[in-house]
Design an enzyme around this catalytic site. Structure first.
Site, PDB file in Angstrom:
ATOM      1  N   LEU A 233       0.839  -1.277   0.004  1.00  0.00           N
ATOM      2  CA  LEU A 233       0.004   0.025  -0.182  1.00  0.00           C
ATOM      3  C   LEU A 233       0.820   1.601  -0.037  1.00  0.00           C
ATOM      4  O   LEU A 233       0.466   2.144   0.663  1.00  0.00           O
ATOM      5  CB  LEU A 233      -0.802   0.186   1.034  1.00  0.00           C
ATOM      6  N   CYS A 234       2.020   1.271  -0.805  1.00  0.00           N
ATOM      7  CA  CYS A 234       2.749   2.272  -1.021  1.00  0.00           C
ATOM      8  C   CYS A 234       2.977   2.583  -2.496  1.00  0.00           C
ATOM      9  O   CYS A 234       4.216   3.043  -2.414  1.00  0.00           O
ATOM     10  CB  CYS A 234       3.746   2.432  -0.067  1.00  0.00           C
ATOM     11  N   GLY A 235       2.076   2.762  -3.251  1.00  0.00           N
ATOM     12  CA  GLY A 235       2.291   2.737  -4.617  1.00  0.00           C
ATOM     13  C   GLY A 235       3.111   2.132  -5.305  1.00  0.00           C
ATOM     14  O   GLY A 235       3.267   0.706  -4.903  1.00  0.00           O
TER      15      GLY A 235
ATOM     16  N   PHE B 133       6.159   1.860  -4.823  1.00  0.00           N
ATOM     17  CA  PHE B 133       7.606   1.760  -4.136  1.00  0.00           C
ATOM     18  C   PHE B 133       8.300   0.538  -4.293  1.00  0.00           C
ATOM     19  O   PHE B 133       9.527   0.561  -4.549  1.00  0.00           O
ATOM     20  CB  PHE B 133       7.126   2.052  -2.467  1.00  0.00           C
TER      21      PHE B 133
END
Lengths: 289, 139
Positions: free
Chosen positions: A88-90, A92
């Site tokens: 849930l961090c794009g 990354f």
């Protein structure tokens, strides 16, 4: 999505998702601030170490006494891939694993193995045809300097005992909260900072014990700092990426709620209109009879 | 007027101490030594041990360190160490726990134990306990 109850359910579900993404964004923002504070706090230490090492290695002619600086033709390379423990961090994590796979292809004629830092990297390479030498996972949540020391020592052991000729780190560098850069950086053999080496220093010091011993002792400490820096950078970048991703998600949820509400109102109005016209036409029919 | 010696203690978590002092005693790997104002330029490795700072005639402070190095130049003493804790701030319970953990690891017969690392951890824990107890006994 025809009936009103379903739409209402949909709206409330999007609303609760939005609450979660909003909360995650706040948490990421707080963690980002903490990570940035850590980066600032450790800078003087890193600077002093770098200066001393550059100075010492400029003074030492015989580099062969310093095993960690010895360069060999690269026949066996270790790639240390730093991802996050959570998603849930794009993009990354996917940016990192993509770059790591590319790097592996570039090393196709040499032997190359992976060392995975962070759970997401392990999950990705789990079923792929790559050699994984080791891993370190589930520690980003409570990151402290000892993690860096431990990771460094593990990698140093692998480097020494299994005859690797080169170690590289692949990680996300923290540019700003919305921008991360994927960096591939040589870690071993150790190369001193050339810029500082060039600046001549007039005074010589007393050394206790001799320069080579000091250097051999300080280089691992410097490597601890390098790894610490990389972990902090990656952590800050992760929180930044998550913050942005969650902000977008929150905005999207907002947009969706807006549209669903309009749709809901329209449907409701339509059903009322239908009802009225049914009643009216029913009344008309009664009158006529 | 006596020359002042400036001491700076830097760790990965930030600067622990900075100030002018009368003297500073350090745990060198080749033996302990003291730095006074006008000391010759020096670079020395530091072992696990205690740092003593004599701030003025009344105040002396002690820190436990896990080693690093120090640099003396132009009356500035920079102590660059991986950890440095003022004796008053050492958590004795935590240090004891760390000591027990290290001892257990040394005793266990499993293969995957990193003996040198466990020894170092034990030495660090013992050092912190020693420094804290020493300072407690002074007060």
């Amino acid at each position: 999505m025809a009936n009103l109850r379903e739409i209402r359910k949909r709206i409330s579900s999007v609303q609760s998702t939005q609450q979660i993404t909003k909360a995650m964004k706040m948490v990421a923002a707080a963690k980002l601030r903490k990570a940035q504070e850590n980066i600032l706090a450790f800078r003087p230490y890193a600077y002093e170490l770098r200066r001393l090492i550059a100075h010492l290695s400029a003074m030492t002619e015989d580099v062969s006494q310093i095993p960690l600086m010895a360069r060999r033709p690269v026949e066996k390379a270790l790639l240390v891939v730093v991802t996050a423990d959570r998603g849930l961090c794009g993009a990354f994590n996917s940016n990192i694993v993509r770059r790591a796979s590319e790097r592996l292809r570039e090393y196709s004629d040499t032997e190359a193995e992976l060392f995975l830092v962070g759970r997401k990297g392990v999950e990705f390479f789990h079923k792929r045809p790559v050699t994984v030498n080791g891993q370190k996972i589930n520690f980003f949540n409570e990151l402290n300097f000892n993690d860096a020391v431990e990771l460094t020592d593990t990698i140093l052991n692998i480097y020494r005992e299994q005859q690797f000729d080169r170690v590289e780190f692949i990680y996300n560098e923290f540019k700003s909260a919305i921008q991360q850069n994927v960096i591939v950086e040589q870690f071993l053999p150790f190369v001193p900072d050339e810029e500082i080496m060039k600046s001549p220093r007039q005074v010589d010091f007393l050394y206790e014990p001799d320069k080579a011993t000091i250097l051999n002792n300080v280089i691992p400490k410097h490597l601890h700092v390098q790894v610490w820096r990389i972990l902090l950078e990656s952590n800050a970048a992760e929180q930044g990426a998550r913050m942005t991703a969650m902000e977008n998600a929150t905005d999207n949820a907002e947009e969706m709620i807006h549209q669903l509400t309009i749709f809901y109102n329209r449907k409701r109005q339509a059903s009322i209109t239908t009802e009225i016209s049914e009643i009216v036409s029913g009344a008309e029919a009664l009158k006529e009879s | 007027m006596a020359m002042e010696l400036t001491v700076q203690i830097v760790t990965p978590y930030g600067e622990v101490f900075r100030g002018e002092v009368q003297s500073c005693t350090l745990p060198g790997t080749e033996g302990g030594f003291q730095v006074l104002p006008l000391h010759a330029d020096l670079v020395s490795l530091l072992d696990i041990g205690s740092i003593k700072i004599q701030i003025n005639d009344q105040t002396t402070r002690f820190l436990a360190t896990s080693g690093g190095y120090c640099e003396v130049k132009d009356n500035v003493l920079k102590i660059i160490v991986e950890s440095a804790e003022f004796a008053e701030k050492i958590d004795l319970k935590r240090a004891e726990a760390a000591r027990k953990r290290a001892e257990q690891r040394l005793k266990s017969t499993q293969d995957d134990i990193d003996i040198p690392r466990a020894r170092l951890a034990l030495a660090r824990a013992l050092n912190r306990i020693r420094v804290a107890q020493f300072v407690n006994s002074l007060n």
